[in-house]
Design an enzyme around this catalytic site. Structure first.
Site, PDB file in Angstrom:
ATOM      1  N   GLY A  41     -12.024  -5.264   6.821  1.00  0.00           N
ATOM      2  CA  GLY A  41     -13.145  -6.176   6.632  1.00  0.00           C
ATOM      3  C   GLY A  41     -14.452  -5.408   6.733  1.00  0.00           C
ATOM      4  N   ASP A  76     -12.478  -7.733   2.394  1.00  0.00           N
ATOM      5  CA  ASP A  76     -13.075  -9.027   2.759  1.00  0.00           C
ATOM      6  C   ASP A  76     -14.305  -8.786   3.610  1.00  0.00           C
ATOM      7  OD1 ASP A  76     -12.271  -9.302   5.832  1.00  0.00           O
ATOM      8  OD2 ASP A  76     -10.571  -8.424   4.769  1.00  0.00           O
ATOM      9  N   GLU A 127       0.826  -1.206   0.000  1.00  0.00           N
ATOM     10  CA  GLU A 127       0.000   0.000   0.000  1.00  0.00           C
ATOM     11  C   GLU A 127       0.862   1.258   0.000  1.00  0.00           C
ATOM     12  OE1 GLU A 127      -3.649  -1.779   2.672  1.00  0.00           O
ATOM     13  OE2 GLU A 127      -1.933  -0.894   3.674  1.00  0.00           O
ATOM     14  N   MET A 157      -7.207  -3.179  12.099  1.00  0.00           N
ATOM     15  CA  MET A 157      -6.329  -3.447  13.239  1.00  0.00           C
ATOM     16  C   MET A 157      -5.499  -2.242  13.699  1.00  0.00           C
ATOM     17  SD  MET A 157      -5.170  -7.315  12.089  1.00  0.00           S
ATOM     18  CE  MET A 157      -4.358  -7.696  13.628  1.00  0.00           C
ATOM     19  N   GLU A 158      -5.758  -1.056  13.154  1.00  0.00           N
ATOM     20  CA  GLU A 158      -4.896   0.085  13.500  1.00  0.00           C
ATOM     21  C   GLU A 158      -5.618   1.409  13.745  1.00  0.00           C
ATOM     22  OE1 GLU A 158      -4.499  -1.509  10.445  1.00  0.00           O
ATOM     23  OE2 GLU A 158      -2.930  -2.934  11.028  1.00  0.00           O
TER      24      GLU A 158
HETATM   25  N1  SAH Z   1      -2.387 -11.989   5.739  1.00  0.00           N
HETATM   26  C1  SAH Z   1      -1.690 -10.775   6.017  1.00  0.00           C
HETATM   27  C2  SAH Z   1      -2.140 -10.281   7.340  1.00  0.00           C
HETATM   28  C3  SAH Z   1      -2.790  -9.002   7.206  1.00  0.00           C
HETATM   29  S1  SAH Z   1      -3.512  -8.528   8.692  1.00  0.00           S
HETATM   30  C4  SAH Z   1      -0.225 -11.021   6.033  1.00  0.00           C
HETATM   31  O1  SAH Z   1       0.161 -12.154   6.091  1.00  0.00           O
HETATM   32  O2  SAH Z   1       0.549 -10.045   5.979  1.00  0.00           O
HETATM   33  C5  SAH Z   1      -4.776  -7.572   8.074  1.00  0.00           C
HETATM   34  C6  SAH Z   1      -4.469  -6.164   7.730  1.00  0.00           C
HETATM   35  O3  SAH Z   1      -5.554  -5.694   6.968  1.00  0.00           O
HETATM   36  C7  SAH Z   1      -4.410  -5.244   8.924  1.00  0.00           C
HETATM   37  O4  SAH Z   1      -3.570  -4.153   8.640  1.00  0.00           O
HETATM   38  C8  SAH Z   1      -5.864  -4.818   9.127  1.00  0.00           C
HETATM   39  O5  SAH Z   1      -5.964  -3.462   9.472  1.00  0.00           O
HETATM   40  C9  SAH Z   1      -6.529  -5.056   7.776  1.00  0.00           C
HETATM   41  N2  SAH Z   1      -7.699  -5.958   7.725  1.00  0.00           N
HETATM   42  C10 SAH Z   1      -8.278  -6.350   6.565  1.00  0.00           C
HETATM   43  N3  SAH Z   1      -9.296  -7.185   6.795  1.00  0.00           N
HETATM   44  C11 SAH Z   1      -9.385  -7.356   8.126  1.00  0.00           C
HETATM   45  C12 SAH Z   1     -10.218  -8.150   8.975  1.00  0.00           C
HETATM   46  N4  SAH Z   1     -11.167  -8.931   8.464  1.00  0.00           N
HETATM   47  N5  SAH Z   1     -10.009  -8.088  10.314  1.00  0.00           N
HETATM   48  C13 SAH Z   1      -9.022  -7.318  10.819  1.00  0.00           C
HETATM   49  N6  SAH Z   1      -8.203  -6.553  10.055  1.00  0.00           N
HETATM   50  C14 SAH Z   1      -8.359  -6.566   8.732  1.00  0.00           C
END
Ligand code: SAH
Length: 257
Positions: free
Chosen positions: A78, A217, A12, A193-194
């Site tokens: 999400g 998602d 990003e 998450m932030e």
């Molecule tokens: N699979 C990724 C993990 C990403 S964590 C990896 O391996 O790097 C998810 C990131 O996208 C976080 O920055 C969060 O803010 C956002 N995010 C997207 N969908 C989310 C969901 N369903 N729940 C929590 N955070 C989500």
């Protein structure tokens, strides 16, 4: 205006750093801060990494060490409600830490000793972000996103939602969890998450912040499927164009006085 732009994922941030004029890199607290001009705006771009502590640390540093006057957070999230679809854009009006629970000492979601559960995003920044997102959808979306990716992710007519964003140190991928958060938090549009950590830091330091998220998602059992593909081929483009339009717009507004 000196704008701090935080991204959680490398993909990003990459396009923004490439678009900077004469950027230089400063390393602090194990993060790279890119300082330079971004579409005529004095900007600092940084990767926070994932989670509330990482985001809070990054936001604090942007303000205290880099002197930013405004903070934007761009990323994916999400869907927090049935009306919100993959490919839609969410602009936070307020943000809550959905995993904060010091009950019965304090009401659920309240950050102890602040008296607050919901931290505001700056309304003017939110309006500029929503305008930038609308301009992106009207003028860039068609060309910026590959036709195949549109088909794969079912992106037909993406919409913009303004409302409550909930953050926690959990990737939500469970339908019953997202449904219970939706029940407990009226007006919820997205989970991530932030954002709420950045909003609390900005509230405490008196710096306006804006949070914009592309829905990647549905926060259910399928949430992780194709997640990185979406980030690379869709969300990174969204973030780039929304920030570009935001900066061009902000530049116009500030030069008009
Ligand atoms: N699979 C990724 C993990 C990403 S964590 C990896 O391996 O790097 C998810 C990131 O996208 C976080 O920055 C969060 O803010 C956002 N995010 C997207 N969908 C989310 C969901 N369903 N729940 C929590 N955070 C989500």
């Amino acid at each position: 205006m000196r704008l701090g732009i935080i991204s959680a994922l490398y993909e990003e941030q990459q396009g923004l750093v490439e678009a900077m004029q004469g950027p230089y890199k400063l390393i602090h607290g194990q993060r790279e801060y890119w300082v330079g001009k971004l579409f005529e705006i004095d900007a600092v771009c940084v990767l926070s990494r994932i989670g509330k502590v990482a985001a809070a640390m990054t936001a604090t540093t942007l303000v205290e060490k880099f002197g930013v006057t405004h903070i934007l957070f761009t990323g994916v999230a999400g869907a927090g409600d049935k009306t919100v679809q993959v490919g839609d854009i969410v602009v936070a009006e307020s943000l809550v830490q959905h995993d904060m629970d010091a009950s019965p000492l304090f009401p659920r979601f309240e950050v102890p000793l602040t008296g607050l559960s919901h931290f505001p995003a700056d309304h003017r920044l939110g309006t500029r972000l929503a305008d930038a997102a609308q301009a992106f959808l009207d003028r860039d979306f068609e060309e910026a996103i590959d036709a195949r990716e549109k088909t794969v992710f079912g992106l037909v007519q993406p919409r913009i939602h303004r409302g409550l964003v909930a953050s926690g140190d959990q990737f939500v991928n469970d339908a019953s969890h997202i449904n219970s958060l939706n029940d407990a938090l009226p007006g919820l549009v997205a989970v991530e998450m932030e954002g709420a950590a950045v909003a609390q830091v900005c509230y405490e330091l008196g710096v306006p912040c804006g949070v914009v998220r592309t829905i990647s998602d549905n926060a259910n059992e399928n949430a992780a499927t194709d997640f990185m593909r979406f980030v690379k081929s869709v969300a990174a483009r969204y973030a780039f164009h929304i920030v570009r339009r935001f900066c061009l717009q902000a530049d116009k507004v500030s030069s008009e006085g």
